[in-house]
Enzyme design. Structure first.
Site, PDB file in Angstrom:
ATOM      1  N   ASP A 119      31.094  33.844  33.840  1.00 41.98           N
ATOM      2  CA  ASP A 119      30.968  32.468  34.330  1.00 41.98           C
ATOM      3  C   ASP A 119      29.595  32.229  34.964  1.00 41.98           C
ATOM      4  O   ASP A 119      29.272  31.099  35.338  1.00 41.98           O
ATOM      5  CB  ASP A 119      32.118  32.094  35.271  1.00 41.98           C
ATOM      6  CG  ASP A 119      32.158  32.932  36.530  1.00 41.98           C
ATOM      7  OD1 ASP A 119      31.335  33.859  36.677  1.00 41.98           O
ATOM      8  OD2 ASP A 119      33.029  32.658  37.384  1.00 41.98           O
TER       9      ASP A 119
ATOM     10  N   GLU B 250      29.918  44.410  42.314  1.00 37.50           N
ATOM     11  CA  GLU B 250      28.670  43.637  42.406  1.00 37.50           C
ATOM     12  C   GLU B 250      28.101  43.658  43.813  1.00 37.50           C
ATOM     13  O   GLU B 250      28.806  43.350  44.789  1.00 37.50           O
ATOM     14  CB  GLU B 250      28.929  42.185  41.963  1.00 37.50           C
ATOM     15  CG  GLU B 250      27.682  41.322  42.024  1.00 37.50           C
ATOM     16  CD  GLU B 250      27.793  40.002  41.257  1.00 37.50           C
ATOM     17  OE1 GLU B 250      28.803  39.799  40.546  1.00 37.50           O
ATOM     18  OE2 GLU B 250      26.864  39.197  41.363  1.00 37.50           O
TER      19      GLU B 250
HETATM   20  O1  KIV Z   1      29.607  36.078  35.345  1.00 43.38           O
HETATM   21  C1  KIV Z   1      28.960  37.129  35.236  1.00 43.38           C
HETATM   22  O2  KIV Z   1      27.921  37.198  34.568  1.00 43.38           O
HETATM   23  C2  KIV Z   1      29.469  38.301  35.924  1.00 43.38           C
HETATM   24  C3  KIV Z   1      28.606  39.522  35.928  1.00 43.38           C
HETATM   25  C4  KIV Z   1      27.511  39.370  36.894  1.00 43.38           C
HETATM   26  C5  KIV Z   1      29.399  40.747  36.151  1.00 43.38           C
HETATM   27  O3  KIV Z   1      30.521  38.262  36.482  1.00 43.38           O
END
Ligand code: KIV
Length: 281
Positions: free
Chosen positions: A59, A197
């Protein structure tokens, strides 16, 4: 089969689609792998051709592709639209569709509804949900329904307002302990992998030691089983102040600017289109 079969050029095995079981095997064999985000068919196809085993339709596309300043505004229908585009371009990689803010926070039934659409209507092979608590219950229900779930802990961007900004998480012992126990609960509920993260490297290591499913780090240091980067960050397409963990492996923004400027000047000079680009008759 190595999750990197296509990268090593090791032949026939490369054509078999990657499954969550291949990722479990990679973890068991100590084979580190990558996940990269994609939001359209051509980026998905390039990643697939290169042999990237897991493609996340994250997202984060709300920010890097749609221009919002957080991931909150993107809707489930928009995520389905982008995931469909990616799955059309991908033959081998496992495509994970991110469930957006508001599509699953109401509880397991909402999560099941959203995740079912992600598999049925967009062709994803798995979904990703942020957080623990209720998300653990949702994970258990989805897994029971046959839907592979990737967890996501640490800086979970859908909670940006609660965190007061995009900040490193789990900096004190209590918060670190909490992430470790949340990860164990998610793995026990059946999550096949967990994204971590923006947490200290020590937390990345502790979580990786505490669970037996692959951990996928982004700003979580060296000791996770895999690493993920966002397509636009990896390729040098994003501007402005980037998080410390971002490494750009190319400078496509400059290359694109130069190409477009050359196009403009060749048109201005009458150099393009040349005879080789022109139909006779
Ligand atoms: O939405 C995204 O790109 C993510 C990654 C940063 C893991 O959740």
């Amino acid at each position: 089969m190595s999750v990197h079969a296509a990268v090593d050029g090791s032949g026939a095995a490369a054509s078999r689609p990657v499954t969550i079981h291949d990722l479990a095997t990679a973890r068991r064999d100590g084979e580190r792998f990558i996940m990269v985000t994609a939001s359209d068919a051509s980026s998905g196809a390039i990643l697939d051709e290169v042999g990237v085993p897991v493609i996340l339709v994250g997202d984060s596309l709300a920010m890097v592709a749609l221009g919002y300043d957080s991931t909150l505004p993107v809707t489930l229908d928009e995520m389905l639209h982008h995931t469909r585009a990616v799955t059309r371009g991908v033959r081998r990689a496992l495509v994970v569709g991110d469930l957006p803010f508001g599509s699953y926070q109401a509880g397991p039934t909402a999560a099941l509804h959203a995740a079912t659409r992600m598999l049925k209507e967009a062709g994803a092979g798995a979904v990703k949900l942020e957080g623990a608590g209720r998300t653990v219950e949702s994970t258990a229900l989805l897994v029971e329904a046959g839907i592979p779930v990737m967890g996501h802990l640490g800086l979970t961007p859908q909670s940006v307002h609660q965190f007061g900004g995009f900040r490193v998480q789990a900096k004190d012992d209590a918060a670190a302990d909490r992430i470790v126990s949340d990860a164990v609960e998610l793995a026990d509920a059946g999550a096949f992998a967990i994204v971590l993260e923006c947490v200290p490297e020590s937390v990345g290591r502790r979580v990786t030691d505490a669970v037996d499913v692959p951990t996928i780090g982004i700003g979580a240091g060296q000791h996770t089983d895999a690493q993920v980067l966002v397509w636009h960050d990896l390729l040098g397409l994003t501007t402005g102040r980037l998080p410390r963990f971002v490494k750009a492996y190319a400078d496509l923004r400059s290359e694109i600017s130069a190409a477009v400027k050359t196009f403009a000047s060749e048109v201005a000079d009458g150099e393009y289109p040349g005879p080789e680009h022109t139909y006779g008759g």
